[in-house]
Scaffold this motif. Structure first.
Motif, PDB file in Angstrom:
ATOM      1  N   GLU A  32       0.945  -1.139  -0.258  1.00 36.89           N
ATOM      2  CA  GLU A  32       0.161  -0.337   0.140  1.00 36.89           C
ATOM      3  C   GLU A  32       0.829   1.118  -0.139  1.00 36.89           C
ATOM      4  O   GLU A  32       0.877   2.498  -1.138  1.00 36.89           O
ATOM      5  CB  GLU A  32      -1.130  -0.097   0.874  1.00 36.89           C
ATOM      6  CG  GLU A  32      -1.801   0.926   1.295  1.00 36.89           C
ATOM      7  CD  GLU A  32      -2.766   1.030   0.589  1.00 36.89           C
ATOM      8  OE1 GLU A  32      -4.003   0.028  -0.291  1.00 36.89           O
ATOM      9  OE2 GLU A  32      -3.477   2.423   0.181  1.00 36.89           O
ATOM     10  N   GLN A  70       0.802   4.128  -3.595  1.00 37.32           N
ATOM     11  CA  GLN A  70       0.554   5.145  -2.736  1.00 37.32           C
ATOM     12  C   GLN A  70       1.724   6.726  -2.771  1.00 37.32           C
ATOM     13  O   GLN A  70       0.826   7.770  -3.343  1.00 37.32           O
ATOM     14  CB  GLN A  70       0.080   5.174  -1.040  1.00 37.32           C
ATOM     15  CG  GLN A  70      -1.537   4.879  -1.236  1.00 37.32           C
ATOM     16  CD  GLN A  70      -1.813   5.725   0.112  1.00 37.32           C
ATOM     17  OE1 GLN A  70      -1.719   6.739   0.425  1.00 37.32           O
ATOM     18  NE2 GLN A  70      -2.543   4.400   0.770  1.00 37.32           N
ATOM     19  N   THR A  71       2.871   6.411  -3.082  1.00 31.55           N
ATOM     20  CA  THR A  71       4.324   6.655  -3.356  1.00 31.55           C
ATOM     21  C   THR A  71       4.920   6.380  -4.668  1.00 31.55           C
ATOM     22  O   THR A  71       5.786   7.195  -4.208  1.00 31.55           O
ATOM     23  CB  THR A  71       5.041   7.302  -2.231  1.00 31.55           C
ATOM     24  OG1 THR A  71       5.416   5.120  -1.630  1.00 31.55           O
ATOM     25  CG2 THR A  71       4.406   7.227  -0.756  1.00 31.55           C
TER      26      THR A  71
END
Ligand code: IPE
Ligand code: IPE
Ligand code: MG
Length: 254
Positions: free
Chosen positions: A134, A138-139
């Motif tokens: 995750e 997200q990055t």
């Protein structure tokens, strides 16, 4: 040359802010974060209290690395050999990535940090793997500091894996024997295209690599401190970089 202001936390030894040459910042710094257990023991606390406190050091050092424009910060968080520890400690360590990322992911995103990992992720419990996946998802478009967690990582295991994949690719005719050279081997490692570490820091007074980045550390500069990981801070980090800047890297030349 500029003077970087660093917070002055409570310390026994007062270090002066070091003058860093901004044109000579190591691209890739790797850290063997050691001494959490001893830090806790000294305070009469369970070992896991040291691991928890060590998380706050991770946050501090990510900020410090980002501020001086380090490209990659690799943190040795859990080794293949750490499974030998008591079950309760291992279980706690498996929960830490999730706790760290849940708490600090918004901050990492804000600071343009890109989370990556090296190691055998498949061997981790699914909740740990999911938290990490995750955070990577997200990055993935961030282009600041690469924060690379070595999780369930072992240098020899990494090499065994690489050899197996290479042999399989040779068998399937995707790779020719005469294509196997140093850069080819590097591409089969977890670190793939990542530059080798320029500087490896180990805390807690131990002077060994403990199976960390064996191939990649061929010409890394090594820096050791007696300070235990939960007590490690921006000033010491900066001191390590400053010492690195005074080393002469010869790579076998003169
Ligand atoms: C480093 O601290 C963290 C991990 C290896 C996960 P230790 O837990 O090894 O602490 P010491 O070396 O026992 O003090
Ligand atoms: C190395 O520390 C592994 C990590 C920091 C994750 P260890 O504490 O496991 O290393 P040894 O056992 O002292 O060599
Ligand atoms: Mg240790």
């Amino acid at each position: 040359m500029i003077k970087l202001p660093f917070f002055n936390r409570k310390r026994r030894i007062e270090l002066q802010p070091t003058t860093l040459q901004l044109e000579n910042i190591p691209n890739h710094i790797a850290i063997i974060m050691d001494g959490n257990g001893r830090w806790a023991k000294k305070r009469g606390l369970p070992r896991i209290a040291g691991h928890k406190e060590g998380m706050t050091t991770v946050r501090r050092i990510v900020k410090a690395a980002n501020r001086i424009n380090v490209k990659v910060l690799t943190l040795y968080a859990f080794s293949k050999e750490n499974w030998k520890r008591p079950q309760a400690e291992v279980e706690f360590l498996m929960k830490l990535p999730k706790e760290f990322l849940t708490t600090y992911l918004p901050e990492l995103i804000e600071e343009n940090v890109k989370v990556q990992t090296i190691g055998d992720l498949e061997g981790l419990p699914s909740f740990t793997r999911e938290a990490v996946r995750e955070a990577m998802e997200q990055t993935k478009h961030n282009d600041g500091l690469i924060l690379n967690f070595a999780l369930n990582y072992g240098g020899r295991y990494e090499l065994v894996n690489a050899v197996q994949s290479m042999m399989q690719d040779v068998q399937e005719k995707k790779l020719q024997l005469d294509e196997v050279d140093e850069s080819c081997i590097s591409r089969y490692l977890y670190t793939e295209e990542m530059a080798d570490p320029d500087l490896i820091i180990r805390t807690s007074g131990e002077h060994r690599l403990s199976n960390f980045l064996l191939w990649q550390s061929a010409y890394a500069e090594l820096w050791f401190t007696e300070v235990l990981w939960p007590d490690f801070d921006e000033l010491l980090f900066e001191q390590a970089v400053s010492d690195f800047q005074n080393r002469k890297r010869r790579y076998g030349g003169i």
